[in-house]
Design an enzyme around this catalytic site. Sequence first.
Site, PDB file in Angstrom:
ATOM      1  N   HIS A   1      26.189 104.777  48.549  1.00  0.00           N
ATOM      2  CA  HIS A   1      26.220 103.641  47.627  1.00  0.00           C
ATOM      3  C   HIS A   1      27.399 103.748  46.660  1.00  0.00           C
ATOM      4  CE1 HIS A   1      21.580 103.026  48.220  1.00  0.00           C
ATOM      5  NE2 HIS A   1      22.279 102.849  49.320  1.00  0.00           N
TER       6      HIS A   1
ATOM      7  N   HIS B   1      23.734 105.505  59.424  1.00  0.00           N
ATOM      8  CA  HIS B   1      24.691 106.498  58.925  1.00  0.00           C
ATOM      9  C   HIS B   1      25.270 107.358  60.048  1.00  0.00           C
ATOM     10  CE1 HIS B   1      23.416 105.283  54.985  1.00  0.00           C
ATOM     11  NE2 HIS B   1      22.182 105.687  55.194  1.00  0.00           N
TER      12      HIS B   1
ATOM     13  N   ASP C   1      25.838  99.773  52.954  1.00  0.00           N
ATOM     14  CA  ASP C   1      25.826 101.144  53.474  1.00  0.00           C
ATOM     15  C   ASP C   1      27.024 101.408  54.386  1.00  0.00           C
ATOM     16  OD1 ASP C   1      23.603 102.184  52.212  1.00  0.00           O
ATOM     17  OD2 ASP C   1      22.252 101.919  53.913  1.00  0.00           O
TER      18      ASP C   1
ATOM     19  N   HIS D   1      22.253  94.888  52.621  1.00  0.00           N
ATOM     20  CA  HIS D   1      22.272  96.306  52.256  1.00  0.00           C
ATOM     21  C   HIS D   1      22.862  97.148  53.382  1.00  0.00           C
ATOM     22  CE1 HIS D   1      21.371  99.858  49.939  1.00  0.00           C
ATOM     23  NE2 HIS D   1      21.005 100.423  51.080  1.00  0.00           N
TER      24      HIS D   1
END
Length: 307
Positions: free
Chosen positions: A78, A268, A245, A241
Amino acid sequence: MLAQRTLKSLTKAVGVGLHSGQRVELTLRPAPPDTGIVFRRVDLPQPVDIVISAQAVTDTRLASTISAGGAKVHTVEHLMSACAGLGIDNLYIDITAEEVPILDGSASSFVFLLQSAGIELQSAPKRFIRVLKPVEVREGEGATAKWARLSPYEGYKLSFEIDFDHPAVDSTGQRVEFDLSSGSYSRDIARARTFGFTKDVEMMRANGLALGGGLDNAIVMDDYKVLNSEGLRYNDEFVKHKILDAMGDLYLLGKPLLAAYSAFRSGHAMNNKLLRELLAHQDAYEVVTFADEKRAPQGFATLARAW
């Protein structure tokens, strides 16, 4: 010249880690040209510097973790997303624990911190990684398929599609595109919060995770609805979001990208795998600067506005 950027002055924040629940202090400080972004674990007997890079990422379970010299910093995405959105090239980040504070679960608090310190142009050209040919990573097939791709693009554009079978998510957009040339990161992306499901939170806490998570720093859903009394900040906050990310994960490359990023159900791990795949093909990218900022892609030359 399109110049590198750092902060005009230092700024501080205090919060708790999303997974550790541990109190942590952050101090963001200006850094000289060509420093990059450096996390410094100042709580250790001998402080350890961790310079961001694709190779510094050592764990991608639930968040992006970077490591060096036996020291780690968890949940960097973030803060990195805010740095990407505001075009910060050089920054020292002193941290007193091993996890970045979650604050409100989005990047908006980090944007506020960075903008309150002021952004300073430096006497060195901003270096971009320009993608020259498509690079892609894939996993699974059919219902389990997920992928992420970087393609040549004279600017920076991201598109993301999620696939959650949940009434609260189904009623919002599951796909979004954000182009830095026409959108505002601070207004359109930064306020999107992380999200989770009550059934998953219970399991994570049983495993010592999500100890700092709650309704004040995440969107929480049961089997049917959003539990936060204030509702959503964007109609499509969930997928936005994921864009937030992705911008943070991709900024761990250490330089801003000139590329189009597109992804389906990526996370991720896949984002980092994509960066490593790009770096493994030296003919797929080049490092460029812009002596004349008028020749730079739209969106990079202007300092990002507050919302």
